[in-house]
Scaffold this motif. Structure first.
Motif: not given
Length: 797
Positions: A715-719, A721-723
Motif C-alpha cells: 500500500l505504501r508503494e502504491r501511494d 506511485w500515485e504521488g
C-alpha cells in the motif's frame, strides 16, 4: 448337571430352528477349521530321531559270524555248512549278554574247527530276527545237529566250561563201547546209563540206530546236566555183558533196582517213546540242582521232599571229580525197604530194614525171637540190614504198622557248584575265610527246621550215620550275623555266638528283647528300652540286651513264638527265666516293676566308700527317688521358662497389634495420596493442553503479522506511485514525450500465506502511453483486519 446340559442343548436347538442360517454358518466354519488341520497334520514329518545303526557285538578277530543287523536269512545258509552249529541270540544292551560274550568267545576259540558259531542281534528293529523271533529274555542259545535236529535250547549256566561240555555232548551224543572193560567202566562212571545194541553187518546205518541217535539228542533238551548218558555196542560178545542178545535192543542200567530193557512189544520204537521210557524208569542217587539266584521255588520244591544233603564243591564239567565217588557208597548205608513183624508170644514188635528190596524175603528168615533187642543207635556201617525191636504190652494183631517211620530216615543227595552258589553256602554256615576249593557239606531238614554242617575233620560216612541214628549226636548249626565291631552302648547286641556267654552269665541278671528288622512293633519299643537302660546305667548286676532273631539262630529252648518278646534271666537261677506278660503294655514303669519283682535279692557288692544298700530293690528305689527329685527341679525350671515365654509372647502380641494399627493408618494415608496424585495429574494434563493451544494461536498470529507487513508495504508503494504521477503531471510531462518513464529495477514477488494467491508487483505494459496495472492483489477489507485483531487480543490478553 445333566439337567443343565439338557436345558442348554434344548435352548441351542430352539435358536437353530429360529435362525437356520446361523446353524449353516457354524457347520461351514467348523469344516473350514478341520480341513486345514487335517492337511497340516498329514504333512507333518516325524520328529523322532532315527536310532543309530548297530555295531559289531563281538570283535572282528573272534572265530564266529556276528550278524549284528539281524540277518536271519544268513543263519539258514550257515547252518548247512557245518554238522553242529551254535546260534547266540543277543540284545546289545543286555547285561547278561555282555557277560556271556567273553565265555562264548573262549568256547569259540577252542571249538572253532568242530562247531559253527553264529551270533544274531535280535534287537535291531529293521532285522528279520526281531520281526520273526519272539524272545522273553536274553541271551538265547540254540544248537543244531546237521541242521535236522534242533533247535536244542541250552538253559544251563552261561559259563565257558558248562557250555563247552554241553556242546561236546551234542557233537558226540553216543559213546562207542568196543570192549567189555569199556562197558563196565561206562556203567560205573555214570549213574544213569543207556546202552543200545545194533548190528552194522547187515546195513551201514540201521534204522534203529538213527532212532537211538535222535533219542540221545532229544534227551539233552530235558537233561541239561548230562546225567543220562547214551552208548552204543556193535559186538555181540560185549552186548551179552548186559544180557542183550537181540538186535536193536536198548538197555537201561539202574543201581538200586533191577535194570530194564526197552519193551519193543509194548511200545513203538520211536524217538519220543524211547526218551519217555528212559526218564520214567531212571534212578538218580545224586541230583544236580542249579537255583537261579533270584526269587524262585526250585530249591524249596526239592527240600520239601524230605531231608537233603547238599554238597557244594568246585565242579568242572570237563573233568571228573573224585568226591563224587564217595557219595554213592555212602548212599547205600540207608536201607530202602522196611517191614514190621509182630511176635504175640512176648508182645514184641520188630522192624527189618534192608538196602535192597529184592533181599527183603531173604532176611525175613533170619529174624527170630532171639534177635529182638533194644532199638539200635544207628545202622551198621558195613551191614546191609538191621533189626529194630520194641516191647508193646498186649499189642493187637492189626494195629502194629509204621514202625519203620520212627527209625528209618530218607536222605536225598544234591550237588551244587561252589563257583555259582557260594552265597547260598555262606547263608547255610560256610565261613567267609573258607577256601572255595574245599567242599562244603550240610544236611537240611526243612520239616524240623534244622540243619547240620560237616566239619573238615569228620568223614562223610560218619556224618550220614550220625544223622540216621535215633538219638542223633549231631548238633544243630546256628547261623548268626557276626558283629563287625563292639561299640559301647546302653543296650548290648547279642548274636548266635555270644548268646550263651551273655545270657547264661551267672553273675548278672539279663533282660533280653527279641526283635527283628521287619517287625514294626519292635521299632516302637526302642525308646522304651533306651529309657529303661538309662535307669540301670552303671548297675553291674543287670544287663539290658536284645537279639535279632531274623538274622541269628538260637537254641530251641530259647526261642519265642511271637515278636516282640521280653525274657528275664535272673542270676544264680537261669533255669527260672520269666517272660513278660503279653497282656501288659510294654512301658517303662511296667518293665521296671517286672525287673524289680523277679530280680535276685542277693547281697549287694560292697565298695570302699562305706555301707551300700542291702538289696537291689533298695538301690533301685534310691535311684528312682533321685530321679524324681531331679524331675521336680527340672519341672520348676521349666515352669519359670514357660512364664518368661508367656510374658514375652504377651509383649509380642501387643507390639503386633500396634504395628497392625500403624499399618492401617499408613494404608489410609497412601489412599489419600494416590487420589491427590490422580487429581494433580489431571490438572497438569489440562494445563499442557491449553499451552499447546496457545502455541498454535501464536504461530497463526505471527503468520498474520507477516502478511499485514507485506500488505502495508504494497500500500505504501502504491501511494508512492500515485504521488510521483501527480508530481509529473504538475511538471508538465505530457503524453507526447518521446521517452517513457523509467521502469522499476525489480518486481518483487509476494509469497502467499495459507494457500492464498500470490501477490505480484506492478507490471508495465510495452506501450509507453499505458499506465501501470497491479495484478492478483488481494483485497483486504477493514472488517477482516478488525476480526483478526480481536482474535489476537483474545489469545494474548
Amino acid at each position: 448337571v445333566m439337567l443343565r446340559i439338557r436345558a442348554k442343548l434344548r435352548q441351542a436347538a430352539d435358536q437353530m430352528k429360529r435362525r437356520p442360517e446361523l446353524c449353516c454358518g457354524a457347520i461351514l466354519l467348523t469344516c473350514a477349521l478341520i480341513l486345514p488341520l487335517t492337511l497340516t497334520c498329514s504333512r507333518v514329518k516325524s520328529v523322532v530321531a532315527s536310532p543309530r545303526a548297530p555295531l559289531r557285538f563281538f570283535p572282528a578277530e573272534a572265530p564266529l559270524a556276528d550278524l549284528f543287523l539281524g540277518q536271519l536269512e544268513e543263519v539258514d545258509r550257515l547252518l548247512e555248512e557245518a554238522d553242529v552249529s551254535l546260534v547266540f541270540y543277543y540284545a546289545p544292551w543286555c547285561a547278561h549278554c555282555i557277560t556271556a560274550r567273553q565265555h562264548i568267545q573262549q568256547v569259540a576259540l577252542r571249538l572253532a574247527q568242530q562247531v559253527q558259531f553264529v551270533a544274531v542281534n535280535c534287537w535291531w528293529h529293521q532285522g528279520r530276527c526281531r520281526k520273526q523271533k519272539i524272545f522273553f529274555q536274553y541271551p538265547v542259545i540254540h544248537l543244531f545237529y546237521r541242521s535236522r535236529v534242533g533247535p536244542i535250547e541250552y538253559r544251563g549256566p552261561v559259563r565257558s566250561e558248562y557250555l563247552e561240555s554241553f556242546i561236546q555232548r551234542v557233537c558226540a551224543p553216543l559213546t562207542y563201547l568196543p570192549s567189555v572193560r569199556a562197558l563196565h567202566t561206562f556203567l560205573t562212571q555214570h549213574q544213569q546209563a543207556v546202552v543200545g545194541y545194533f548190528r552194522f553187518s547187515s546195513s551201514p546205518q540201521p534204522a534203529g540206530y538213527i532212532t537211538f541217535l535222535l533219542s540221545a539228542l532229544h534227551a539233552l533238551r530235558r537233561d541239561q546236566q548230562g546225567e543220562v548218558r547214551f552208548a552204543v555196542v556193535t559186538n555181540q560178545a560185549v552186548a551179552e555183558g548186559v544180557s542183550l542178545r537181540e538186535d536193536e535192543s536198548v538197555y537201561l542200567h539202574r543201581r538200586l533196582n533191577s535194570s530194564l530193557v526197552f519193551p519193543r512189544t509194548q511200545r513203538n520204537f520211536t524217538v519220543q517213546a524211547v526218551c519217555d521210557w528212559v526218564f520214567e524208569n531212571r534212578e538218580s542217587v545224586i541230583h544236580w540242582i542249579q537255583p537261579t539266584g533270584a526269587k524262585s521255588y526250585s530249591l524249596e520244591a526239592e527240600l520239601q521232599k524230605g531231608p537233603a544233603l547238599l554238597t557244594f564243591l568246585p565242579h568242572n564239567p570237563l573233568t571228573a571229580n573224585q568226591l563224587l565217588t564217595q557219595v554213592p557208597p555212602a548212599e547205600d548205608l540207608f536201607p530202602r525197604c522196611c517191614q514190621s513183624l509182630s511176635f504175640s508170644s512176648d508182645a514184641s514188635v520188630c522192624e527189618l530194614c534192608v538196602s535192597r528190596c529184592w533181599a527183603l524175603a531173604l532176611y525175613l528168615q533170619r529174624v527170630s525171637l532171639s534177635s529182638c533187642r533194644s532199638v539200635q543207635s544207628s545202622y551198621g556201617a558195613f551191614g546191609r540190614w538191621s533189626v529194630c525191636c520194641r516191647s508193646v504190652p498186649r499189642p493187637p494183631l492189626d494195629s502194629i504198622t509204621g514202625l519203620q517211620c520212627r527209625s528209618n530216615k530218607t536222605l536225598r543227595f544234591y550237588l551244587l557248584d561252589t563257583q555259582l552258589h557260594w552265597p547260598l553256602a555262606q547263608r547255610l554256615g560256610a565261613s567267609a575265610d573258607q577256601s572255595r576249593d574245599l567242599p562244603f557239606i550240610t544236611i537240611i531238614n526243612l520239616r524240623d527246621e534244622t540243619h547240620y554242617v560237616l566239619n573238615h575233620t569228620d568223614a562223610l560216612e560218619d556224618f550220614i550215620q550220625n544223622f540216621s541214628a535215633t538219638y542223633s549226636p549231631l548238633h544243630r548249626h546256628l547261623v548268626g550275623h557276626k558283629q563287625q565291631q563292639q561299640t559301647q552302648s546302653l543296650i548290648q547286641e547279642v548274636t548266635s555266638d555270644s548268646f550263651l556267654h551273655t545270657v547264661m552269665d551267672s553273675q548278672r541278671d539279663v533282660l533280653l528283647l527279641y526283635y527283628s528288622v521287619w517287625c514294626g512293633f519292635c521299632s516302637v519299643l526302642n525308646h522304651v528300652f533306651l529309657q529303661l537302660a538309662r535307669l540301670f546305667q552303671g548297675n553291674s548286676a543287670l544287663t539290658v540286651a536284645r537279639v535279632n532273631v531274623g538274622r541269628n539262630d538260637l537254641p530251641w529252648e530259647f526261642m519265642v513264638d511271637h515278636l516282640p518278646s521280653v525274657l528275664f534271666f535272673p542270676r544264680h537261677r537261669k533255669q527260672m527265666s520269666v517272660k513278660f506278660p503279653e497282656n501288659t503294655p510294654m512301658t517303662v514303669p511296667n518293665l521296671l516293676r517286672f525287673v524289680l519283682q523277679h530280680s535276685d535279692h542277693a547281697p549287694w557288692e560292697e565298695s570302699g566308700r562305706g555301707a551300700e544298700p542291702q538289696s537291689l530293690l533298695e538301690a533301685e528305689l534310691q535311684a528312682l527317688q533321685r530321679q524324681v527329685f531331679s524331675l521336680h527341679r527340672a519341672r520348676e525350671r521349666l515352669s519359670q521358662q514357660l512364664s518368661v515365654l508367656w510374658r514375652e509372647n504377651r509383649r509380642l502380641t501387643l507390639h503386633t497389634h500396634t504395628l497392625e494399627t500403624q499399618n492401617a493408618e499408613l494404608q489410609e494415608q497412601s489412599g489419600r495420596l494416590e487420589t491427590l496424585y490422580r487429581e494433580k495429574t489431571r490438572q497438569l494434563s489440562d494445563t499442557v493442553h491449553r499451552l499447546q493451544e496457545l502455541a498454535d494461536a501464536s504461530e497463526e498470529l505471527l503468520e498474520e503479522n507477516s502478511l499485514l507487513k507485506v500488505l502495508l508495504t504494497v500500500l505504501r508503494e502504491r501511494d508512492g506511485w500515485e504521488g510521483d504521477k501527480s508530481a509529473l503531471e504538475s511538471t508538465g510531462f505530457s503524453e507526447s514525450s518521446s521517452e517513457p518513464p523509467p521502469a522499476p529495477e525489480f518486481a518483487p514477488e509476494l509469497t502467499p500465506v495459507h494457500g492464498s494467491a500470490p501477490v505480484s508487483a506492478p507490471v508495465y505494459e510495452s506501450d509507453p502511453e499505458s499506465t501501470p496495472t497491479y495484478e492478483s492483489v488481494p483485497e483486504i477489507t477493514l472488517g477482516d483486519l478488525s476480526q483478526r485483531s480481536q482474535r489476537s487480543h483474545l489469545c494474548c490478553p
